[in-house]
Write a protein that holds these residues in place. Structure first.
Motif, PDB file in Angstrom:
ATOM      1  N   HIS A 138     -99.298 -36.464   7.673  1.00 10.81           N
ATOM      2  CA  HIS A 138     -99.996 -36.469   6.949  1.00 10.81           C
ATOM      3  C   HIS A 138    -100.763 -37.232   6.305  1.00 10.81           C
ATOM      4  O   HIS A 138    -100.403 -37.932   6.245  1.00 10.81           O
ATOM      5  N   THR A 139    -102.125 -36.647   5.651  1.00 14.45           N
ATOM      6  CA  THR A 139    -103.720 -37.636   5.946  1.00 14.45           C
ATOM      7  C   THR A 139    -103.598 -37.555   4.561  1.00 14.45           C
ATOM      8  O   THR A 139    -104.274 -36.626   4.411  1.00 14.45           O
ATOM      9  N   ILE A 140    -103.812 -38.054   3.581  1.00 17.49           N
ATOM     10  CA  ILE A 140    -104.128 -37.987   2.002  1.00 17.49           C
ATOM     11  C   ILE A 140    -105.173 -39.473   1.743  1.00 17.49           C
ATOM     12  O   ILE A 140    -104.859 -40.153   1.842  1.00 17.49           O
ATOM     13  N   ALA A 141    -106.291 -38.653   1.186  1.00 22.77           N
ATOM     14  CA  ALA A 141    -107.045 -39.730   0.508  1.00 22.77           C
ATOM     15  C   ALA A 141    -107.389 -39.679  -0.933  1.00 22.77           C
ATOM     16  O   ALA A 141    -107.805 -37.948  -1.008  1.00 22.77           O
ATOM     17  N   THR A 142    -107.776 -39.986  -1.237  1.00 21.35           N
ATOM     18  CA  THR A 142    -107.654 -39.205  -3.708  1.00 21.35           C
ATOM     19  C   THR A 142    -108.576 -39.996  -3.696  1.00 21.35           C
ATOM     20  O   THR A 142    -109.209 -42.055  -3.768  1.00 21.35           O
ATOM     21  N   ARG A 143    -109.054 -39.877  -4.606  1.00 20.83           N
ATOM     22  CA  ARG A 143    -110.209 -40.890  -5.903  1.00 20.83           C
ATOM     23  C   ARG A 143    -110.019 -41.242  -6.591  1.00 20.83           C
ATOM     24  O   ARG A 143    -109.807 -42.742  -7.013  1.00 20.83           O
ATOM     25  N   LYS A 144    -108.645 -41.433  -6.929  1.00 19.68           N
ATOM     26  CA  LYS A 144    -107.830 -42.423  -7.677  1.00 19.68           C
ATOM     27  C   LYS A 144    -106.096 -42.599  -7.078  1.00 19.68           C
ATOM     28  O   LYS A 144    -106.112 -42.023  -6.614  1.00 19.68           O
ATOM     29  N   PRO A 145    -105.653 -43.836  -7.278  1.00 21.32           N
ATOM     30  CA  PRO A 145    -104.089 -43.474  -7.152  1.00 21.32           C
ATOM     31  C   PRO A 145    -103.422 -42.925  -8.117  1.00 21.32           C
ATOM     32  O   PRO A 145    -103.972 -42.526  -8.772  1.00 21.32           O
ATOM     33  N   ARG A 146    -102.639 -42.588  -7.571  1.00 23.30           N
ATOM     34  CA  ARG A 146    -101.949 -43.213  -5.392  1.00 23.30           C
ATOM     35  C   ARG A 146    -101.599 -42.328  -4.870  1.00 23.30           C
ATOM     36  O   ARG A 146    -101.753 -40.646  -5.337  1.00 23.30           O
ATOM     37  N   ALA A 147    -101.891 -41.557  -3.984  1.00 24.40           N
ATOM     38  CA  ALA A 147    -103.098 -40.864  -2.604  1.00 24.40           C
ATOM     39  C   ALA A 147    -101.630 -40.452  -2.420  1.00 24.40           C
ATOM     40  O   ALA A 147    -101.424 -38.919  -2.278  1.00 24.40           O
ATOM     41  N   GLU A 148    -100.304 -40.907  -2.587  1.00 26.62           N
ATOM     42  CA  GLU A 148     -99.234 -40.230  -1.626  1.00 26.62           C
ATOM     43  C   GLU A 148     -98.931 -38.980  -3.525  1.00 26.62           C
ATOM     44  O   GLU A 148     -97.506 -38.353  -2.653  1.00 26.62           O
ATOM     45  N   SER A 149     -99.335 -39.714  -4.138  1.00 26.78           N
ATOM     46  CA  SER A 149     -98.221 -38.238  -5.362  1.00 26.78           C
ATOM     47  C   SER A 149     -98.479 -37.290  -5.486  1.00 26.78           C
ATOM     48  O   SER A 149     -97.324 -36.283  -5.654  1.00 26.78           O
ATOM     49  N   PRO A 150     -99.347 -36.635  -4.617  1.00 28.49           N
ATOM     50  CA  PRO A 150    -100.033 -35.285  -4.239  1.00 28.49           C
ATOM     51  C   PRO A 150     -98.634 -34.880  -3.400  1.00 28.49           C
ATOM     52  O   PRO A 150     -98.058 -32.944  -3.070  1.00 28.49           O
ATOM     53  N   LEU A 151     -97.466 -35.687  -2.800  1.00 21.40           N
ATOM     54  CA  LEU A 151     -96.637 -35.266  -1.401  1.00 21.40           C
ATOM     55  C   LEU A 151     -95.849 -34.907  -2.410  1.00 21.40           C
ATOM     56  O   LEU A 151     -94.805 -35.529  -1.222  1.00 21.40           O
ATOM     57  N   ALA A 152     -95.363 -35.418  -3.314  1.00 21.22           N
ATOM     58  CA  ALA A 152     -94.062 -35.321  -3.827  1.00 21.22           C
ATOM     59  C   ALA A 152     -93.078 -34.367  -3.284  1.00 21.22           C
ATOM     60  O   ALA A 152     -92.196 -34.624  -2.824  1.00 21.22           O
ATOM     61  N   PRO A 153     -94.317 -33.024  -2.915  1.00 21.30           N
ATOM     62  CA  PRO A 153     -92.491 -31.883  -2.477  1.00 21.30           C
ATOM     63  C   PRO A 153     -92.195 -32.521  -1.743  1.00 21.30           C
ATOM     64  O   PRO A 153     -90.768 -32.336  -0.641  1.00 21.30           O
ATOM     65  N   VAL A 154     -93.054 -32.854  -0.321  1.00 22.42           N
ATOM     66  CA  VAL A 154     -92.351 -32.888   1.038  1.00 22.42           C
ATOM     67  C   VAL A 154     -92.386 -34.466   1.158  1.00 22.42           C
ATOM     68  O   VAL A 154     -90.902 -33.587   2.184  1.00 22.42           O
ATOM     69  N   ILE A 155     -91.938 -35.283   0.308  1.00 18.18           N
ATOM     70  CA  ILE A 155     -91.320 -36.698   0.262  1.00 18.18           C
ATOM     71  C   ILE A 155     -89.983 -36.173   0.208  1.00 18.18           C
ATOM     72  O   ILE A 155     -88.752 -36.902   0.623  1.00 18.18           O
ATOM     73  N   MET A 156     -89.952 -35.537  -0.929  1.00 15.83           N
ATOM     74  CA  MET A 156     -88.380 -35.115  -1.694  1.00 15.83           C
ATOM     75  C   MET A 156     -87.543 -34.300  -0.430  1.00 15.83           C
ATOM     76  O   MET A 156     -86.332 -34.472  -1.015  1.00 15.83           O
ATOM     77  N   SER A 157     -88.525 -33.246  -0.303  1.00 18.93           N
ATOM     78  CA  SER A 157     -87.682 -32.797   1.545  1.00 18.93           C
ATOM     79  C   SER A 157     -86.622 -33.653   1.899  1.00 18.93           C
ATOM     80  O   SER A 157     -85.901 -33.616   2.689  1.00 18.93           O
ATOM     81  N   ALA A 158     -88.304 -34.019   2.728  1.00 18.92           N
ATOM     82  CA  ALA A 158     -88.163 -34.679   3.815  1.00 18.92           C
ATOM     83  C   ALA A 158     -87.212 -36.363   3.467  1.00 18.92           C
ATOM     84  O   ALA A 158     -85.905 -35.982   4.384  1.00 18.92           O
ATOM     85  N   GLY A 159     -86.396 -36.113   2.927  1.00 14.90           N
ATOM     86  CA  GLY A 159     -86.280 -37.876   2.402  1.00 14.90           C
ATOM     87  C   GLY A 159     -85.482 -37.031   1.408  1.00 14.90           C
ATOM     88  O   GLY A 159     -84.548 -38.219   1.511  1.00 14.90           O
ATOM     89  N   ARG A 160     -84.865 -36.250   1.570  1.00 14.84           N
ATOM     90  CA  ARG A 160     -83.562 -35.707   0.649  1.00 14.84           C
ATOM     91  C   ARG A 160     -82.937 -36.132  -0.527  1.00 14.84           C
ATOM     92  O   ARG A 160     -81.904 -36.836  -0.644  1.00 14.84           O
TER      93      ARG A 160
END
Length: 233
Positions: A138-160
């Motif tokens: 998953h490659t993400i770029a945002t105009r303000k930090p933190r770029a990974e924030s919108p991926l929270a659901p994926v992180i929670m699931s994959a990271g358990r």
């Protein structure tokens, strides 16, 4: 592992957590290149910025695409880590189905209240496999930090991860240096910060396996994420 899709939704508690973790990041250059099916030879391209990734997401479109528009050579990355098994696009379990290789989201596709509407930018997610192991980038770029924030659901699931676990993990990613992978305890999820061209923030999220379970060790996941990060520069 389901790829990040429009309308997937983010829990309000997770959004609150992410808002509290917002910070500032440094910037540098990386390059957007096209590939032959995501695993073939690279072609020359233009420097990637938030706008560049937004255009890549437009090429993928809301229904997904059968090619990854970004330069990842998964076989090269797997070979660098010493991982064996046939490498290809899509999860091995998806075979020759109509499941897209790439899905995307950007600020123009996002609905009000969604992560990329609140922090404009773009996300492109590409599916691969190494042997029977599903790997998503998953490659993400945002105009303000933190770029990974919108991926929270994926992180929670994959990271358990629990919400508290997510908070702690994202504090680690926020404090990490660009190019330094941060792997969850499950070993199935890693984030590495990327320095984008111009203003903004960027990151790679790499997941392996399914449902937060993977056959890769944390060391292999770290090395694989680092190898993929190396392809962005």
């Amino acid at each position: 592992m389901k790829r990040f899709r429009r309308g997937g939704g983010v829990a309000s508690a997770a959004l609150l957590t992410l808002a509290l973790l917002a910070g500032c990041g440094k910037q540098d250059d990386w390059t957007e290149k096209d590939t032959n099916g995501g695993t073939g030879a690279r072609k020359s391209g233009v420097p990637v910025s938030v706008d560049g990734l937004t255009k890549a997401a437009d090429r993928v479109g809301p229904d997904g695409a059968d090619r990854c528009p970004l330069p990842y050579d998964m076989k090269k990355a797997a070979d660098a880590v010493g991982l064996s098994g046939r490498v290809g696009t899509r999860a091995a379990s998806e075979g020759d189905t109509d499941a897209p290789v790439a899905t995307a989201e950007n600020e123009r596709m996002a609905r009000p209240g969604e992560g990329l509407a609140d922090n404009p930018g773009a996300l492109v997610s590409c599916a691969f496999h190494i042997g029977d192991e599903a790997v998503e980038v998953h490659t993400i770029a945002t105009r303000k930090p933190r770029a990974e924030s919108p991926l929270a659901p994926v992180i929670m699931s994959a990271g358990r991860l629990s919400l508290d676990g997510l908070t702690a993990y994202l504090k680690r990613t926020a404090a990490s240096a660009p190019g330094e992978p941060v792997v969850t305890d499950s070993g199935a999820c890693a984030v590495v910060r990327v320095k984008p061209v111009g203003a903004g923030d960027a990151a790679l999220l790499v997941t392996a396996g399914d449902g937060g379970r993977t056959g890769l060790t944390a060391q292999q996941m770290t090395a694989l994420t680092r190898a993929l990060y190396a392809q962005t520069g």
